[in-house]
Motif scaffolding. Structure first.
Motif, short mmCIF file in Angstrom:
data_model
loop_
_atom_site.label_atom_id
_atom_site.label_comp_id
_atom_site.label_asym_id
_atom_site.label_seq_id
_atom_site.Cartn_x
_atom_site.Cartn_y
_atom_site.Cartn_z
N ALA A 61 0.98 -1.25 -0.12
CA ALA A 61 0.08 -0.22 0.12
C ALA A 61 0.74 1.21 0.17
N SER A 62 2.08 1.09 -0.56
CA SER A 62 2.92 2.40 -0.42
C SER A 62 2.35 3.10 -1.66
N PHE A 63 1.88 2.41 -2.78
CA PHE A 63 1.42 3.29 -4.07
C PHE A 63 0.28 2.95 -4.51
N THR A 64 -0.49 3.71 -5.16
CA THR A 64 -1.72 3.18 -6.01
C THR A 64 -1.62 3.14 -7.33
N THR A 65 -1.78 2.37 -8.12
CA THR A 65 -1.68 2.17 -9.57
C THR A 65 -3.00 2.15 -10.25
N LYS A 66 -3.17 2.84 -11.52
CA LYS A 66 -4.20 2.61 -12.38
C LYS A 66 -3.87 1.76 -13.28
N SER A 67 -4.71 0.80 -13.82
CA SER A 67 -4.33 0.00 -14.89
C SER A 67 -5.72 -0.36 -15.70
N ARG A 68 -5.49 -0.81 -16.79
CA ARG A 68 -6.88 -1.34 -17.55
C ARG A 68 -6.43 -2.76 -18.30
N VAL A 69 -7.53 -3.50 -18.43
CA VAL A 69 -6.89 -4.86 -18.91
C VAL A 69 -6.95 -4.39 -20.64
N ALA A 70 -6.00 -4.90 -21.21
CA ALA A 70 -5.66 -4.70 -22.61
C ALA A 70 -6.10 -5.66 -23.59
N LYS A 71 -6.28 -6.91 -23.01
CA LYS A 71 -6.60 -7.82 -23.91
C LYS A 71 -8.13 -8.53 -23.40
N GLY A 72 -8.95 -8.77 -24.60
CA GLY A 72 -10.39 -9.33 -24.26
C GLY A 72 -11.32 -8.59 -23.18
N THR A 73 -12.30 -9.43 -22.53
CA THR A 73 -13.13 -8.96 -21.92
C THR A 73 -12.40 -8.55 -20.26
N PRO A 74 -12.29 -7.56 -19.97
CA PRO A 74 -11.61 -7.33 -18.61
C PRO A 74 -12.44 -7.91 -17.51
N VAL A 75 -11.66 -8.83 -16.82
CA VAL A 75 -12.15 -9.72 -15.40
C VAL A 75 -11.31 -8.74 -14.38
N ILE A 76 -12.21 -8.30 -13.55
CA ILE A 76 -11.71 -7.27 -12.46
C ILE A 76 -12.19 -7.82 -11.00
N THR A 77 -11.49 -8.20 -10.12
CA THR A 77 -11.82 -8.53 -8.68
C THR A 77 -11.76 -7.41 -7.81
N VAL A 78 -12.70 -7.10 -7.03
CA VAL A 78 -12.76 -5.91 -6.24
C VAL A 78 -12.93 -6.26 -4.74
N LYS A 79 -11.94 -5.39 -4.07
CA LYS A 79 -11.99 -5.71 -2.53
C LYS A 79 -13.04 -5.30 -1.90
N PRO A 80 -13.66 -5.89 -0.66
CA PRO A 80 -14.90 -5.61 -0.03
C PRO A 80 -14.63 -4.25 0.51
N ASN A 81 -15.38 -3.55 0.69
CA ASN A 81 -15.45 -2.18 1.25
C ASN A 81 -14.88 -0.94 0.35
N SER A 82 -14.88 -1.21 -0.92
CA SER A 82 -14.24 -0.57 -1.97
C SER A 82 -15.21 0.71 -2.33
N ALA A 83 -16.56 0.35 -2.29
CA ALA A 83 -17.35 1.39 -2.70
C ALA A 83 -18.66 1.28 -1.61
N ALA A 84 -19.54 2.40 -1.59
CA ALA A 84 -20.62 2.36 -0.78
C ALA A 84 -21.68 1.52 -1.37
N VAL A 85 -22.65 1.11 -0.53
CA VAL A 85 -23.92 0.29 -1.37
C VAL A 85 -24.74 1.60 -1.46
N GLU A 86 -25.37 1.51 -2.55
CA GLU A 86 -26.28 2.65 -3.15
C GLU A 86 -27.52 2.25 -3.43
N ALA A 87 -28.77 2.54 -3.24
CA ALA A 87 -29.94 2.12 -3.94
C ALA A 87 -30.18 2.95 -5.19
N ALA A 88 -30.33 2.12 -6.17
CA ALA A 88 -30.67 2.67 -7.24
C ALA A 88 -31.72 1.60 -8.05
N PRO A 89 -32.82 1.69 -8.04
CA PRO A 89 -33.98 0.72 -8.36
C PRO A 89 -33.69 0.57 -10.04
N ALA A 90 -33.80 -0.64 -10.31
CA ALA A 90 -33.75 -0.89 -11.53
C ALA A 90 -34.55 -2.17 -11.92
#
Ligand code: FAD
Length: 318
Positions: A134-163
Motif C-alpha cells: 500500500a505504498s503506491f496506488t496504480t491505475k491500470s486497465r485490461v488490454a486484452k479481451g473482456t476485462p475480468v476485475i476482482t474488487v476488494k470488499p468495502n471499496s465502494a458504498a452500497v447505493e440504492a438505485a432501483p432498476a
C-alpha cells in the motif's frame, strides 16, 4: 450502454454486501447484469434490482452446492458469451479470485485483482490497485479481451438505485472439469457472531502488545461494542493467542474497512500490507515512536489496558 457482468456472492438467496458494492461500481462503467448461481439464485433478484441490476441471470444445479469453482466458471463463461459485456466484476474473496483467474484464462482475457476503485475510461474500465504494501496506488486497465476485475470488499458504498432486475434463466453446459473434484467432508467453524473479517466495516485488531490469549477479551469487547470484526497481527497469531483465520497482513487477510483500530501493533510493513487501504486508521500504542503512527488518522499514545476498556465504555454509553 454496455452491460457489465457482476458475479453474485450469496448464501441461499441472501446477497452479500460486497456484491452490492460491485453494483455501485458497475453502474459507473455500464449497465449491471448480475449472475446468480446455485440454491436461492432467483431469490437474489429483488435485492439486486434495488441496487441497480437491470437483469439477473440465474442458474441452479447441484454442481454449485459446494466450494467448487469450475461449475461457476462454466456459468460465467456462458454469461460472457451470451452478453458480450464490457467487463466482469467479481468480489475479491478467496473463491472470487479463483473464479476470476480461471474465467480470464478460459476466455483469453486479462485480469486485474484486488481493485479498490473503478472508473470508466476511453479504452475500457480503469481499476485502481494498492501495491507494494500500500505504498503506491496504480491505475491500470485490461488490454486484452473482456476485462475480468476482482474488487476488494468495502471499496465502494452500497447505493440504492432501483432498476428492472428482470430475471432470466442462463443456459449452462458444464465442462468435464466441473465434476472433476468433489468435497469429501466439511468442518463447521464455531460462529463468533461477529462480521466476516474481510467484509467488516470496522475491524479492531490486537498485536503482541495484547500480551496473552486471555487479554484478547479486551479487544473483543471493543469490537463487540462497535459491531466490528476482530483481527490480529502475526506476532499474536504465532504466539497462539488468536486464530490464523483472523490474521491481517501479507500472509494473512487483506482488509479495507471504514475504520481499523490497531492495538499494541507496531505497524510492520507486512501488517500494513493487509490494512493500509482502510479508510480511517486509529492506533493505540504505548511507544510514541511506533511506525504505526506514520499512517494513522488518529493515534493514542498509551497503554492499551487503560485506553481500550475506556474506549469500549465510551462507545457503549452512546
Ligand atoms: P511487535 O512488532 O512486537 O509490536 C508490538 C507493539 O505493541 C509495539 O509497538 C509496542 O510498543 C506495543 N505495545 C506493547 N505493549 C503495549 C501496551 N500495553 N499498550 C499499547 N501498546 C503496547 N505480520 C502481520 O501482522 N501480518 C502478516 O501477515 C505478516 N506476514 C509476514 C510475512 C513475512 C514473510 C514476514 C517476514 C513477516 C510477516 N509478519 C506479518 C510479521 C511482521 O514483520 C511483524 O513481526 C509483526 O507484524 C509484528 O506484530 P506486532 O506489531 O503485533 O508485534
Amino acid at each position: 450502454m454496455a452491460e457489465v457482468l457482476v458475479y453474485v456472492d450469496h448464501v441461499d438467496g441472501a446477497v452479500r454486501k460486497p456484491t452490492l458494492e460491485l453494483l455501485t461500481l458497475a453502474r459507473r462503467i455500464g449497465e449491471p447484469v448480475a449472475v446468480a448461481l446455485g440454491n436461492g439464485a432467483a431469490d437474489t433478484a429483488a435485492a439486486l434490482a434495488e441496487h441497480g441490476a437491470v437483469k439477473v441471470l440465474t442458474h441452479d444445479a447441484s454442481e454449485y452446492a459446494d466450494y467448487l469453482v469450475v461449475p461457476k466458471v462454466d456459468a460465467l463463461q456462458a454469461a460472457v458469451e451470451a452478453v458480450s459485456p464490457a467487463a466482469v466484476l467479481v468480489p475479491s474473496s478467496a473463491e472470487g479470485k479463483e473464479i476470476a483467474a480461471r474465467l480470464a484464462l478460459r476466455i483469453g482475457s486479462g485480469i486485474i485483482t484486488d481493485a479498490v476503485d473503478l472508473e470508466a475510461g476511453d479504452e475500457g474500465p480503469v481499476a485502481t490497485q494498492s501495491v507494494f504494501a500500500a505504498s503506491f496506488t496504480t491505475k491500470s486497465r485490461v488490454a486484452k479481451g473482456t476485462p475480468v476485475i476482482t474488487v476488494k470488499p468495502n471499496s465502494a458504498a452500497v447505493e440504492a438505485a432501483p432498476a428492472a432486475g428482470a430475471v432470466e434463466a442462463l443456459a449452462v453446459t458444464f465442462s468435464a472439469a466441473a465434476t472433476g473434484t468433489k468435497v469429501t467432508g466439511r468442518t463447521a467453524r464455531e460462529s463468533t457472531g461477529r462480521p466476516e473479517l474481510t467484509e467488516a466495516a470496522i475491524v479492531v485488531s490486537g498485536g503482541r502488545g495484547v500480551n496473552g490469549a486471555e487479554n484478547f477479551a479486551i479487544i473483543e469487547a471493543l469490537a463487540d461494542s462497535l459491531g466490528a470484526a476482530v483481527g490480529a497481527s502475526r506476532a499474536a497469531v504465532d504466539a497462539g493467542w488468536y486464530p490464523h483465520t483472523n490474521q491481517v497482513g501479507q500472509t494473512g487477510k487483506s482488509v479495507s474497512p471504514q475504520l481499523y483500530i490497531a492495538n499494541g501493533i507496531s505497524g510492520a510493513i507486512q501488517h500494513r500490507a493487509g490494512m493500509q487501504t482502510s479508510k480511517t486508521i486509529v492506533a493505540v500504542n504505548k511507544d510514541a515512536e511506533a511506525p504505526i503512527f506514520e499512517l494513522v488518522d488518529f493515534g493514542v499514545v498509551g497503554d492499551l489496558f487503560d485506553v481500550v476498556p475506556q474506549l469500549t465504555e465510551e462507545v457503549k454509553a452512546r
